[in-house]
Scaffold this motif. Sequence first.
Motif: not given
Length: 127
Positions: A106-127
Amino acid sequence: MDCKATVEIGEYSRGGQTRGYNQAQDHDMGTKEKYVPCGIVDEDTGQLYVTFGSSYKTSDFMVDNLEQWWTSLSITEKQQLENIQFKVDNGPENSGIRRQFLKRMVEFADQTKKSIQLLYFPPYHSK
Protein backbone atom coordinates in the motif's frame (compact mmCIF):
# COMPACT_ATOMS: atom_id res chain seq x y z
CA MET A 1 8.04 -11.12 -8.29
CA ASP A 2 9.60 -14.03 -6.44
CA CYS A 3 12.45 -14.96 -4.16
CA LYS A 4 14.19 -18.27 -4.43
CA ALA A 5 16.06 -20.52 -2.02
CA THR A 6 19.11 -19.24 -0.20
CA VAL A 7 22.34 -19.70 -2.15
CA GLU A 8 25.52 -20.58 -0.27
CA ILE A 9 28.55 -18.58 -1.36
CA GLY A 10 31.83 -20.44 -1.79
CA GLU A 11 33.75 -22.91 -3.91
CA TYR A 12 31.21 -25.66 -3.40
CA SER A 13 27.88 -26.44 -4.88
CA ARG A 14 25.41 -29.33 -4.89
CA GLY A 15 27.24 -31.07 -2.05
CA GLY A 16 30.56 -30.83 -3.89
CA GLN A 17 29.26 -32.43 -7.08
CA THR A 18 29.41 -30.36 -10.24
CA ARG A 19 28.38 -30.60 -13.84
CA GLY A 20 31.06 -29.99 -16.43
CA TYR A 21 34.54 -28.83 -15.49
CA ASN A 22 33.65 -26.63 -12.53
CA GLN A 23 35.87 -26.90 -9.47
CA ALA A 24 34.10 -27.47 -6.19
CA GLN A 25 35.23 -28.56 -2.77
CA ASP A 26 33.41 -31.57 -1.45
CA HIS A 27 32.56 -30.17 2.00
CA ASP A 28 30.96 -27.09 3.42
CA MET A 29 33.99 -25.59 5.15
CA GLY A 30 31.93 -23.60 7.63
CA THR A 31 31.24 -20.58 5.47
CA LYS A 32 28.17 -18.83 6.80
CA GLU A 33 27.73 -16.36 3.95
CA LYS A 34 24.52 -16.90 2.00
CA TYR A 35 22.51 -14.82 -0.44
CA VAL A 36 18.85 -14.78 -1.34
CA PRO A 37 17.94 -14.00 -4.97
CA CYS A 38 14.81 -11.96 -5.67
CA GLY A 39 13.57 -11.39 -9.22
CA ILE A 40 11.04 -9.35 -11.13
CA VAL A 41 10.19 -10.19 -14.75
CA ASP A 42 8.42 -7.79 -17.09
CA GLU A 43 6.23 -10.21 -19.02
CA ASP A 44 5.64 -7.70 -21.83
CA THR A 45 9.32 -7.13 -22.64
CA GLY A 46 10.94 -10.18 -21.05
CA GLN A 47 13.28 -7.92 -19.09
CA LEU A 48 14.56 -9.50 -15.89
CA TYR A 49 15.56 -7.60 -12.76
CA VAL A 50 17.40 -9.72 -10.18
CA THR A 51 18.92 -8.61 -6.90
CA PHE A 52 20.61 -10.54 -4.12
CA GLY A 53 20.33 -9.86 -0.44
CA SER A 54 22.26 -11.20 2.50
CA SER A 55 19.30 -11.11 4.87
CA TYR A 56 16.30 -13.39 4.93
CA LYS A 57 13.45 -13.84 2.47
CA THR A 58 10.94 -11.52 4.14
CA SER A 59 8.13 -9.28 2.98
CA ASP A 60 10.33 -6.23 3.67
CA PHE A 61 13.12 -7.72 1.56
CA MET A 62 10.73 -8.31 -1.34
CA VAL A 63 9.20 -4.81 -1.26
CA ASP A 64 12.65 -3.22 -0.84
CA ASN A 65 13.64 -4.96 -4.09
CA LEU A 66 10.43 -3.78 -5.70
CA GLU A 67 11.27 -0.19 -4.75
CA GLN A 68 14.78 -0.58 -6.20
CA TRP A 69 13.25 -1.92 -9.42
CA TRP A 70 10.95 1.11 -9.58
CA THR A 71 13.86 3.54 -9.22
CA SER A 72 15.71 1.73 -12.03
CA LEU A 73 12.92 2.51 -14.52
CA SER A 74 13.14 5.57 -16.73
CA ILE A 75 10.59 8.36 -16.39
CA THR A 76 9.03 7.29 -19.70
CA GLU A 77 8.67 3.68 -18.52
CA LYS A 78 7.04 4.83 -15.29
CA GLN A 79 4.59 7.07 -17.18
CA GLN A 80 3.58 4.24 -19.51
CA LEU A 81 2.52 2.06 -16.59
CA GLU A 82 -1.06 2.61 -15.52
CA ASN A 83 -1.66 -0.61 -13.66
CA ILE A 84 1.03 -2.86 -12.19
CA GLN A 85 0.26 -6.54 -11.73
CA PHE A 86 2.45 -8.76 -9.58
CA LYS A 87 2.23 -12.52 -9.72
CA VAL A 88 3.22 -13.83 -6.32
CA ASP A 89 3.21 -17.36 -4.96
CA ASN A 90 1.30 -16.81 -1.70
CA GLY A 91 4.31 -17.85 0.33
CA PRO A 92 4.73 -16.89 3.99
CA GLU A 93 6.52 -13.64 3.06
CA ASN A 94 3.98 -12.39 0.48
CA SER A 95 0.70 -13.93 1.55
CA GLY A 96 -2.49 -11.96 1.03
CA ILE A 97 -3.05 -12.08 4.78
CA ARG A 98 0.48 -11.00 5.74
CA ARG A 99 -0.04 -7.54 7.24
CA GLN A 100 3.53 -6.32 6.82
CA PHE A 101 3.58 -7.25 3.12
CA LEU A 102 0.20 -5.61 2.46
CA LYS A 103 1.20 -2.51 4.43
CA ARG A 104 4.40 -2.13 2.39
CA MET A 105 2.55 -2.70 -0.90
CA VAL A 106 0.00 0.00 0.00
CA GLU A 107 2.87 2.37 0.81
CA PHE A 108 4.47 1.52 -2.55
CA ALA A 109 1.17 2.20 -4.36
CA ASP A 110 0.82 5.54 -2.55
CA GLN A 111 4.41 6.48 -3.40
CA THR A 112 4.14 5.59 -7.10
CA LYS A 113 0.53 6.75 -7.58
CA LYS A 114 -0.13 3.52 -9.52
CA SER A 115 -2.88 0.95 -9.23
CA ILE A 116 -1.45 -2.39 -8.07
CA GLN A 117 -2.98 -5.84 -8.38
CA LEU A 118 -1.59 -8.87 -6.58
CA LEU A 119 -2.20 -12.04 -8.58
CA TYR A 120 -1.65 -15.17 -6.52
CA PHE A 121 -0.45 -18.12 -8.55
CA PRO A 122 -1.19 -20.91 -8.12
CA PRO A 123 -4.42 -19.99 -6.36
CA TYR A 124 -4.58 -21.66 -2.97
CA HIS A 125 -7.86 -22.46 -1.30
CA SER A 126 -8.13 -22.68 2.45
CA LYS A 127 -9.73 -25.79 3.87
